[in-house]
Design a protein around this motif. Sequence first.
Motif: not given
Length: 402
Positions: A268-274, A281-288
């Motif tokens: 819905i909306h990641p806390a790290v982005l907020t 946030a993009l570093s976190a999603v790229s790690s997956r």
Amino acid sequence: MTERPSPVRDASRRPEREQQPLPPARFAYDRQTWKEIAHLLANLPLALLGFTYVAVVLFTGAMLTLTVIGFPLLAAGLVGARQLGKMERARARALLNVEVAEPSPLPLRGGRDGFFPQLWQALKDPVGWRTILYDFIRLPWGILTFVIALTSLFVLWPVLPFIARGLTNADRAMVRGLLSPSDELERRIAELESDRGVVVDTAAADLRRIERDLHDGAQARLVNLAMGLGLAKEKLLEDPDTAASMVEEAHGEVKLALQELRDLARGIHPAVLTDRGLDAALSAVSSRCTVPVKVTVDLLARPVAAIEGIAYFTVSELLQNISKHSAAKSASVDVWRSDDRLLIQVWDDGRGGANMDGGTGMRGLADRLNAVDGLFVIDSPPGGPTTVTAELPWRDRTPGQG
């Protein structure tokens, strides 16, 4: 289009004995000339039709505005004038080779806004009023062009192509000036009305996805957890060892349910982005991602939350596609700002062949970006590499906005 050979060049290929002196130069009547002459001859009957419509319907409506039926009659006349304008635009396209875009329709909502708001929309319609002006001034022009064209067919036929071109150029100017859409703003309003429907559909689809994920995932797991705890409670006194085992199993179910809820919240909306913005946030999603991804975010400030969220989910969806379909060995994500645009470029060295027709994912991303005046471009030749470029409008955050 292949150019037809010139008669002069054809003559040069003939044997010497067949060559004749060229005839005196004369003005040829080609297909476009005849179409322009037909347009000029049709000006008079159509001008009579338009002027009669204006005189009978609109002048009558204007005189009856002191009564109850005056304004509705005037509004109906303006709506009908739009149809006359549509006919004239079609005639200009067919005979004068003039492409004039159709104006956006009146924003009437089938009675949902009430009678008087719709009446006011029709009465202030600029397209209808400009069509009325066009039909009003066309009668003397129609008479003039009809007489000149008809007389020139018999008297001035050698120069009629030039006369027809000059008169129809004036017709072209009238059509473009009075029957084209009001301006760029009107076309933009029509695009935004269409994009608003896309936004509503996207929001409804997101709500259905969240509801489905809750129902099939965390909700079902919590129901099983409640049943398991109920059974453990019944066996607590009779069989403590079995009850302890059931509580342990329920504890594992709680962990899984929490993980599913975290994943859903991240969707819905990641806390790290907020909290930390696009870079983190993009570093976190790229790690997956199953492919090594290099992330470069060059932003001195953060855009508004809505634009930031769309940028995040765009990259997230593209990285998921890379993981599932690309067979890539490496990928990169670059995000930067250029003037008033937020630019995103996602690259991978996979098999390529991605396009808008390959599924609903790419088309959905394009629709989501178009809805906010963005841009979505795919460059993915077979064999790769694939480069996806997205643009979003940049809007600065107001002070105090998270």
